[in-house]
Design an enzyme around this catalytic site. Structure first.
Site, mmCIF file in Angstrom:
data_model
loop_
_atom_site.group_PDB
_atom_site.id
_atom_site.type_symbol
_atom_site.label_atom_id
_atom_site.label_comp_id
_atom_site.label_asym_id
_atom_site.label_seq_id
_atom_site.Cartn_x
_atom_site.Cartn_y
_atom_site.Cartn_z
ATOM 1 N N VAL A 97 1.938 9.845 -0.887
ATOM 2 C CA VAL A 97 2.840 9.870 -2.040
ATOM 3 C C VAL A 97 1.947 9.843 -3.276
ATOM 4 O O VAL A 97 1.148 8.927 -3.438
ATOM 5 C CB VAL A 97 3.809 8.672 -2.039
ATOM 6 C CG1 VAL A 97 4.693 8.692 -3.277
ATOM 7 C CG2 VAL A 97 4.658 8.676 -0.772
ATOM 8 N N HIS A 101 -0.360 3.631 -5.396
ATOM 9 C CA HIS A 101 0.279 2.488 -4.743
ATOM 10 C C HIS A 101 -0.752 1.706 -3.942
ATOM 11 O O HIS A 101 -1.614 2.268 -3.290
ATOM 12 C CB HIS A 101 1.467 2.911 -3.876
ATOM 13 C CG HIS A 101 1.179 3.969 -2.854
ATOM 14 N ND1 HIS A 101 0.939 5.283 -3.171
ATOM 15 C CD2 HIS A 101 1.107 3.889 -1.510
ATOM 16 C CE1 HIS A 101 0.745 5.987 -2.067
ATOM 17 N NE2 HIS A 101 0.826 5.156 -1.039
#
Length: 147
Positions: A97, A101
């Site tokens: 993604v 993160h």
């Protein structure tokens, strides 16, 4: 940069998440494909595809929140013995993604998750050579535009 990722949708409230922590800059929630029970993701609310695009102040805050949550995992029902922090930056590193993160992965003995170790230690001369190259590049690297 494409700001339309599942994480942007989670931040905007358009996609569901099991939130664990939230402030004005950072959001942490349960990973829907956990490596181990209690696996969390800590993300900046402002999208950044890579570490190079991430404001260093916000990057520091990601790690501060991860540190706090690591302590919380140990005290929670998860009752882990250790925690791995993992951040994949780029396709080759395993990023799936493209919104920065930080994984907070609780660890218990025999949980089946692990990182492979190198079978051999490189010669010191090779390590020194690469260290010098990285030092030189770090001296030339431009700080993030957001800083």
């Amino acid at each position: 940069m494409d700001p339309y990722t599942i994480f942007a949708d989670i931040v905007a409230g358009r996609a569901p998440s099991s939130k664990v922590y939230e402030d004005e800059d950072v959001l942490a929630f349960m990973d829907i494909r956990p490596m181990t029970p209690g696996h969390l993701l800590v993300i900046p609310k402002v999208p950044a595809r890579s570490l190079a695009e991430l404001d260093p102040v916000i990057g520091g805050k990601l790690f501060q929140v991860a540190q706090r949550l690591a302590a919380a995992l140990r005290e929670s029902e998860v009752r882990c013995d250790g925690v791995n922090l993992f951040l994949a930056d780029g396709v080759t590193a395993g990023q799936e993604v493209f919104h920065v993160h930080l994984h907070v992965i609780p660890r218990t003995p025999g949980d089946g998750f692990g990182l492979r170790n190198r079978a051999t230690t490189p010669p010191r001369a090779d390590l020194d050579y690469l260290a010098a190259s990285i030092r030189g590049a770090a001296g030339r690297a431009q700080p993030n535009a957001a800083s």
